[in-house]
Design a protein around this motif. Structure first.
Motif, short mmCIF file in Angstrom:
data_model
loop_
_atom_site.label_atom_id
_atom_site.label_comp_id
_atom_site.label_asym_id
_atom_site.label_seq_id
_atom_site.Cartn_x
_atom_site.Cartn_y
_atom_site.Cartn_z
N TRP A 166 0.75 -1.21 0.14
CA TRP A 166 -0.02 0.04 0.16
C TRP A 166 0.85 1.38 0.23
CZ3 TRP A 166 -5.12 -0.32 3.12
CH2 TRP A 166 -6.04 0.86 2.72
N THR A 167 1.90 1.33 0.73
CA THR A 167 2.87 2.41 0.97
C THR A 167 3.61 2.75 -0.44
OG1 THR A 167 3.07 2.04 3.11
CG2 THR A 167 4.72 3.42 2.03
N ILE A 168 3.89 1.50 -1.13
CA ILE A 168 4.67 1.60 -2.57
C ILE A 168 3.73 2.19 -3.31
CG2 ILE A 168 5.36 0.20 -4.13
CD1 ILE A 168 6.82 -1.56 -2.26
N CYS A 169 2.34 1.78 -3.38
CA CYS A 169 1.33 2.40 -4.28
C CYS A 169 1.33 3.92 -4.11
CB CYS A 169 -0.04 1.68 -3.85
SG CYS A 169 -0.08 -0.04 -4.65
N SER A 170 1.43 4.19 -2.97
CA SER A 170 1.54 5.65 -2.61
C SER A 170 2.62 6.51 -3.41
CB SER A 170 1.82 6.00 -1.15
OG SER A 170 0.45 5.39 -0.53
N PHE A 171 3.76 5.90 -3.38
CA PHE A 171 4.91 6.54 -4.00
C PHE A 171 4.70 6.77 -5.41
CE2 PHE A 171 7.17 5.90 -0.32
CZ PHE A 171 8.59 6.44 -0.25
N PHE A 172 3.90 5.67 -6.10
CA PHE A 172 3.51 5.62 -7.46
C PHE A 172 2.83 6.77 -7.58
CE2 PHE A 172 4.77 1.00 -8.06
CZ PHE A 172 5.54 1.26 -8.99
N GLN A 173 1.65 7.04 -7.04
CA GLN A 173 0.83 8.21 -7.09
C GLN A 173 1.29 9.44 -6.89
OE1 GLN A 173 -1.82 6.20 -4.01
NE2 GLN A 173 -3.63 6.23 -5.54
N ALA A 174 2.12 9.48 -5.67
CA ALA A 174 2.79 10.98 -5.41
C ALA A 174 3.71 11.26 -6.62
CB ALA A 174 3.62 10.89 -4.31
N THR A 175 4.26 10.39 -7.36
CA THR A 175 5.18 10.79 -8.52
C THR A 175 4.44 10.80 -9.85
OG1 THR A 175 5.79 8.30 -8.84
CG2 THR A 175 7.22 9.70 -7.33
N GLY A 176 3.21 10.83 -9.99
CA GLY A 176 2.46 11.01 -11.00
C GLY A 176 2.36 9.76 -11.90
N ARG A 177 2.30 8.67 -11.20
CA ARG A 177 2.28 7.61 -12.19
C ARG A 177 1.40 6.32 -11.46
NH1 ARG A 177 6.95 4.09 -14.67
NH2 ARG A 177 4.97 3.09 -15.36
N PRO A 178 -0.01 6.62 -11.33
CA PRO A 178 -0.74 6.02 -10.49
C PRO A 178 -1.31 4.48 -11.07
CG PRO A 178 -2.03 7.55 -11.69
CD PRO A 178 -0.64 7.75 -12.01
N MET A 179 -0.86 4.26 -12.43
CA MET A 179 -1.47 3.00 -13.04
C MET A 179 -0.68 1.86 -12.59
SD MET A 179 -4.19 3.70 -14.82
CE MET A 179 -4.42 1.90 -15.14
N PRO A 180 0.66 1.86 -12.04
CA PRO A 180 1.37 0.66 -11.59
C PRO A 180 0.66 0.39 -10.23
CG PRO A 180 2.80 2.03 -12.45
CD PRO A 180 1.70 2.75 -12.38
N ALA A 181 0.05 1.38 -9.63
CA ALA A 181 -0.41 1.02 -8.10
C ALA A 181 -1.88 0.29 -8.43
CB ALA A 181 -0.63 2.05 -7.47
N VAL A 182 -2.35 0.62 -9.32
CA VAL A 182 -3.97 -0.02 -9.90
C VAL A 182 -3.65 -1.40 -10.45
CG1 VAL A 182 -5.61 0.18 -11.37
CG2 VAL A 182 -5.05 2.02 -10.82
N ILE A 183 -2.48 -1.77 -11.30
CA ILE A 183 -2.29 -2.90 -11.62
C ILE A 183 -1.80 -3.93 -10.44
CG2 ILE A 183 -0.71 -4.40 -13.05
CD1 ILE A 183 -0.60 -1.99 -14.91
N ILE A 184 -1.25 -3.57 -9.51
CA ILE A 184 -0.53 -4.24 -8.46
C ILE A 184 -1.91 -4.56 -7.56
CG2 ILE A 184 0.49 -4.19 -6.33
CD1 ILE A 184 2.56 -2.26 -7.70
N MET A 185 -2.74 -3.65 -7.31
CA MET A 185 -4.01 -4.16 -6.38
C MET A 185 -4.94 -5.04 -7.31
SD MET A 185 -3.87 -2.88 -3.54
CE MET A 185 -3.22 -1.40 -2.52
N TYR A 186 -4.77 -4.97 -8.56
CA TYR A 186 -6.00 -5.92 -9.18
C TYR A 186 -5.24 -7.20 -9.28
CZ TYR A 186 -9.96 -2.90 -9.91
OH TYR A 186 -10.70 -1.88 -9.84
N ILE A 187 -3.86 -7.37 -9.16
CA ILE A 187 -3.41 -8.90 -9.15
C ILE A 187 -3.78 -9.34 -7.77
CG2 ILE A 187 -1.19 -9.66 -8.85
CD1 ILE A 187 0.10 -7.68 -10.63
#
Length: 470
Positions: free
Chosen positions: A382-403
């Protein structure tokens, strides 16, 4: 203002741990108080008739529905906090003025239709969420709770919207105070309206609605008095399509992420109510609410991460972002594991405070024992997903969560229907999903930080990582 300026300076230079704690602590306190409200609200509802499973089973139906709505609200909050943090990092304070009216319009566009659906199609929503194993009494409680809680949803989304702006600025203490106010008011009103006025489940919903209204009024009072460093403007002429587009670009993936989390609950609600007893649904609902204590530190650290990384991203401080990643992962895993150990230790005693049905206590304790220690793995993801979002790249976080969702639901269905593992199949599938997604997210963020490019919100120009622009 001096304290705010000192904190802002601390975000860009100096030790990372103290500033992260300073940002995260008010979020932790606010969510802890919100959790206290949730637990006590559950207790009061259960005490209407401690021998009935219908109360918690019926009201529990609504939590996935309201969590989906909260996902909509939190997606706006994440988008606004990220955009706010990046604008501050880029020193574009003039552009921040449009955040006030832009956030309000987005909240109304999303919130009003959802509330209308609750009132126009309430019975149909309850039937959709309930399975064949749920009694008519439980469904009636669910509908009663829906109608009384729905008005508060508009305040919920507005708190999230303006809370997102305050979070992006680092003013997390304001949200802590707002949640404190909401909790205190709800704790006072709950026994009065549920038992004193004899309103039952309706009283519980109305108490929450009134409490959220007062919390929203406090946040607006803070903003209107000009205590925020960001000069918000609420004139319609200040509506900014470019900012809204960026908020949606970041917030929509957040919505997809959150919906993915709650879709697990919705699907398993249906499976449990259809294939198992009402006591099983009671235990699932009860454990789901108590489990929130394990989510609280994750939310706090993810929120602090969002503020810290988004502002440093605006200043192109790559080394500082990387250090923050290591600090956040270690801290969130440690605290989640310690809380999980305590939770498992007191689980039988704790669940017995909410119900006098032995089967419910046993099932809830079993679920806590199997799943709790894997929350630390989910916390890092979850924390790593926040890093993706904060750096303007939210889609990797979405893919991880759906996996994670695919693993949990796919394995759960296989364990239940093919291996006949019963409720344990659900619990074990969640364990596997929490563990497996950690290495995927870790390797992905490491690769992302090696080639990250810094992009301004307004000029859409990227630059190579640099430590010179301060």
């Amino acid at each position: 203002m001096k304290a705010q300026e000192q904190m802002l300076k601390g975000i860009f230079e100096g030790p990372i741990v103290p500033i992260m704690i300073r940002i995260a602590l008010p979020i932790l306190i606010g969510n802890l108080l919100n959790y206290v409200y949730l637990v006590i609200d559950t207790y009061y509802i259960a005490m209407i008739d401690p021998k009935s499973s219908a109360l918690l089973a019926g009201t529990g139906l609504l939590f996935p529905l309201f969590f989906v709505f909260e996902a909509i609200a939190s997606s706006l909050a994440v988008g606004l906090s990220t955009v706010t943090g990046r604008l501050i990092g880029e020193r574009k304070f003039e552009e921040c003025k449009s955040l006030g009216i832009s956030g309000f319009i987005m909240a109304m566009v999303l919130g009003i239709p959802f509330i209308l659906v609750c009132y126009l199609f309430g019975p149909e929503l309850i039937d959709m969420l309930a399975g064949d194993g749920l009694s008519s009494e439980a469904k009636a409680y669910g509908l009663e709770f829906l109608y009384s809680l729905a008005p508060g949803l508009i305040f919920m989304i507005l708190i999230q919207v303006y809370g997102g702006i305050l979070l992006g600025e680092g003013l997390t203490h304001v949200l802590a105070i707002a949640f404190t106010l909401m909790t205190v008011i709800n704790l006072i009103l709950d026994p009065i309206m549920i038992f004193g006025l004899g309103m039952g489940v309706t009283g519980a919903g109305l108490s929450t609605t009134i409490a959220m209204c007062f919390a929203f009024l406090y946040v607006m009072r803070f903003l209107k008095k000009g205590k925020s460093r960001i000069p918000l403007n609420f004139r319609f002429s200040m509506f900014n399509k470019r900012i809204v587009k960026e908020i949606v670009r970041i917030g929509l993936p957040q919505l997809l992420m959150t919906v993915s989390i709650y879709s697990i609950t919705i699907i398993y609600n249906k499976i449990i109510t259809t294939n198992f007893s009402e006591n099983a649904m009671n235990a699932w609902t009860l454990t789901g609410r108590i489990d929130q204590v394990l989510i609280i530190p994750i939310i706090a650290i993810a929120g602090a991460t969002m503020v810290f990384v988004s502002q440093n991203y605006g200043r192109n401080k790559l080394d500082r972002i990387k250090k923050a990643l290591n600090v956040s992962m270690l801290f969130v895993f440690g605290i989640s594991t310690v809380i999980a150990a305590f939770y498992v230790l007191v689980a039988p005693w704790l669940f017995a405070r909410f119900t006098s049905i032995p089967e419910v206590v046993e099932l809830a304790t079993q679920q806590a024992l199997i799943i709790s220690f894997t929350f630390g793995f989910m916390a890092i993801t979850w924390t790593i997903c926040s890093f993706f979002q904060a750096t303007g790249r939210p889609m990797p976080a979405v893919i991880i969560m759906y996996i994670r969702v695919i693993l949990i639901i796919g394995l759960g269905l296989y364990f239940i229907y093919e291996l006949d593992m019963g409720l344990n199949g659900i619990f074990i599938s969640m364990v596997i999903g929490n563990i497996v997604t950690l290495p995927i997210s870790f390797l992905w963020i490491k690769g992302h930080l090696k080639k990250v490019k810094f992009t301004s919100i307004f000029d859409n120009q990227s630059s190579v990582p640099s430590e010179k622009r301060v």
